[in-house]
Design a protein around this motif. Structure first.
Motif, PDB file in Angstrom:
ATOM      1  N   PHE A   1      10.003  84.874  68.572  1.00  0.00           N
ATOM      2  CA  PHE A   1      10.797  83.915  67.802  1.00  0.00           C
ATOM      3  C   PHE A   1      11.346  84.615  66.560  1.00  0.00           C
ATOM      4  O   PHE A   1      10.668  85.434  65.962  1.00  0.00           O
ATOM      5  CB  PHE A   1       9.930  82.729  67.371  1.00  0.00           C
ATOM      6  N   LEU A   2      12.558  84.252  66.171  1.00  0.00           N
ATOM      7  CA  LEU A   2      13.181  84.753  64.950  1.00  0.00           C
ATOM      8  C   LEU A   2      13.219  83.611  63.949  1.00  0.00           C
ATOM      9  O   LEU A   2      13.799  82.559  64.240  1.00  0.00           O
ATOM     10  CB  LEU A   2      14.597  85.253  65.227  1.00  0.00           C
ATOM     11  N   VAL A   3      12.577  83.797  62.790  1.00  0.00           N
ATOM     12  CA  VAL A   3      12.507  82.708  61.811  1.00  0.00           C
ATOM     13  C   VAL A   3      12.822  83.190  60.401  1.00  0.00           C
ATOM     14  O   VAL A   3      12.662  84.360  60.081  1.00  0.00           O
ATOM     15  CB  VAL A   3      11.111  82.017  61.804  1.00  0.00           C
ATOM     16  N   ASP A   4      13.249  82.254  59.604  1.00  0.00           N
ATOM     17  CA  ASP A   4      13.346  82.435  58.169  1.00  0.00           C
ATOM     18  C   ASP A   4      12.865  81.136  57.552  1.00  0.00           C
ATOM     19  O   ASP A   4      13.560  80.114  57.612  1.00  0.00           O
ATOM     20  CB  ASP A   4      14.772  82.770  57.724  1.00  0.00           C
ATOM     21  N   SER A   5      11.662  81.149  57.019  1.00  0.00           N
ATOM     22  CA  SER A   5      11.019  79.930  56.524  1.00  0.00           C
ATOM     23  C   SER A   5      11.762  79.324  55.345  1.00  0.00           C
ATOM     24  O   SER A   5      11.832  78.099  55.216  1.00  0.00           O
ATOM     25  CB  SER A   5       9.570  80.226  56.119  1.00  0.00           C
ATOM     26  N   LEU A   6      12.324  80.144  54.478  1.00  0.00           N
ATOM     27  CA  LEU A   6      13.022  79.626  53.304  1.00  0.00           C
ATOM     28  C   LEU A   6      14.336  78.938  53.675  1.00  0.00           C
ATOM     29  O   LEU A   6      14.763  77.997  53.025  1.00  0.00           O
ATOM     30  CB  LEU A   6      13.278  80.746  52.291  1.00  0.00           C
ATOM     31  N   GLU A   7      14.977  79.416  54.736  1.00  0.00           N
ATOM     32  CA  GLU A   7      16.245  78.852  55.193  1.00  0.00           C
ATOM     33  C   GLU A   7      16.046  77.877  56.352  1.00  0.00           C
ATOM     34  O   GLU A   7      17.013  77.361  56.904  1.00  0.00           O
ATOM     35  CB  GLU A   7      17.193  79.979  55.630  1.00  0.00           C
ATOM     36  N   ASN A   8      14.799  77.672  56.767  1.00  0.00           N
ATOM     37  CA  ASN A   8      14.444  76.774  57.865  1.00  0.00           C
ATOM     38  C   ASN A   8      15.056  77.210  59.199  1.00  0.00           C
ATOM     39  O   ASN A   8      15.304  76.384  60.078  1.00  0.00           O
ATOM     40  CB  ASN A   8      14.830  75.332  57.529  1.00  0.00           C
ATOM     41  N   LYS A   9      15.295  78.490  59.352  1.00  0.00           N
ATOM     42  CA  LYS A   9      15.887  79.018  60.581  1.00  0.00           C
ATOM     43  C   LYS A   9      14.786  79.301  61.608  1.00  0.00           C
ATOM     44  O   LYS A   9      13.800  79.973  61.305  1.00  0.00           O
ATOM     45  CB  LYS A   9      16.653  80.308  60.296  1.00  0.00           C
ATOM     46  N   GLY A  10      14.946  78.762  62.807  1.00  0.00           N
ATOM     47  CA  GLY A  10      14.008  79.010  63.903  1.00  0.00           C
ATOM     48  C   GLY A  10      12.720  78.200  63.822  1.00  0.00           C
ATOM     49  O   GLY A  10      11.893  78.264  64.723  1.00  0.00           O
ATOM     50  N   ILE A  11      12.552  77.427  62.775  1.00  0.00           N
ATOM     51  CA  ILE A  11      11.314  76.666  62.575  1.00  0.00           C
ATOM     52  C   ILE A  11      11.177  75.573  63.634  1.00  0.00           C
ATOM     53  O   ILE A  11      10.106  75.387  64.220  1.00  0.00           O
ATOM     54  CB  ILE A  11      11.255  76.051  61.152  1.00  0.00           C
ATOM     55  N   GLU A  12      12.255  74.861  63.910  1.00  0.00           N
ATOM     56  CA  GLU A  12      12.196  73.762  64.880  1.00  0.00           C
ATOM     57  C   GLU A  12      11.908  74.293  66.283  1.00  0.00           C
ATOM     58  O   GLU A  12      11.134  73.692  67.028  1.00  0.00           O
ATOM     59  CB  GLU A  12      13.513  72.983  64.851  1.00  0.00           C
ATOM     60  N   GLU A  13      12.515  75.422  66.644  1.00  0.00           N
ATOM     61  CA  GLU A  13      12.260  76.025  67.960  1.00  0.00           C
ATOM     62  C   GLU A  13      10.781  76.406  68.096  1.00  0.00           C
ATOM     63  O   GLU A  13      10.150  76.145  69.123  1.00  0.00           O
ATOM     64  CB  GLU A  13      13.141  77.263  68.157  1.00  0.00           C
ATOM     65  N   LEU A  14      10.214  76.999  67.056  1.00  0.00           N
ATOM     66  CA  LEU A  14       8.796  77.370  67.078  1.00  0.00           C
ATOM     67  C   LEU A  14       7.915  76.118  67.145  1.00  0.00           C
ATOM     68  O   LEU A  14       6.950  76.074  67.919  1.00  0.00           O
ATOM     69  CB  LEU A  14       8.451  78.212  65.846  1.00  0.00           C
ATOM     70  N   ARG A  15       8.249  75.117  66.360  1.00  0.00           N
ATOM     71  CA  ARG A  15       7.489  73.861  66.367  1.00  0.00           C
ATOM     72  C   ARG A  15       7.499  73.235  67.774  1.00  0.00           C
ATOM     73  O   ARG A  15       6.475  72.766  68.262  1.00  0.00           O
ATOM     74  CB  ARG A  15       8.068  72.900  65.329  1.00  0.00           C
TER      75      ARG A  15
END
Length: 142
Positions: A124-138
């Motif tokens: 998974f590719l994420v950026d927690s501060l920008e909320n990128k990829g968070i929903e896919e991981l969730r």
């Protein structure tokens, strides 16, 4: 939700990702010991940086359904030895963090390759501060 255990070097973004997945306010906090939330086990970076703590990771993994190895996209090397994920009797995923801080696709590919070498099944590719990829991981963890 499946319980996931985050493993990665100090500063990789394990705690920030935990806060993002738990819909908490993002604030810097250095993890000093194992921290358990409803579906996340947040490990201190020192547990992967010091081989003497590998046993603690293995024992703690018994409480998790999934192991997640975190690789900071801005870091030029991997902390994970080849095949590292195979020491766990659980599915192992990879998470590349801080993806919005790199502009070169080659840096992301290098980070993904580090995780593949460590035997991650899905990345998974994420950026927690920008909320990128968070929903896919969730969604994956549901």
């Amino acid at each position: 939700m499946k319980k996931v255990m985050f493993i990665g070097r100090t500063g990789t973004g394990k705690t920030t990702l935990t806060q993002a997945l738990n819909n908490e306010k993002i604030e810097y906090k250095k993890t000093q010991s194992l921290e358990f939330s409803d579906f996340i086990i947040d490990t201190p970076g020192e547990y992967i940086e010091n081989k003497a703590y590998y046993n603690a990771l293995i024992v703690t993994s018994a409480d998790a359904d999934i192991i997640a190895l975190l690789q900071d996209a801005t870091t030029e090397q991997s902390i994970f030895p080849p095949g590292f994920g195979s020491i766990f009797a659980k599915p192992v995923i990879g998470i590349v963090t801080k993806v919005n801080k790199v502009s070169d696709e080659n840096e992301l590919e290098k980070s993904k390759e580090f995780l593949k070498t460590a035997t991650c099944e899905k990345i998974f590719l994420v950026d927690s501060l920008e909320n990128k990829g968070i929903e896919e991981l969730r969604e994956f963890l549901k």
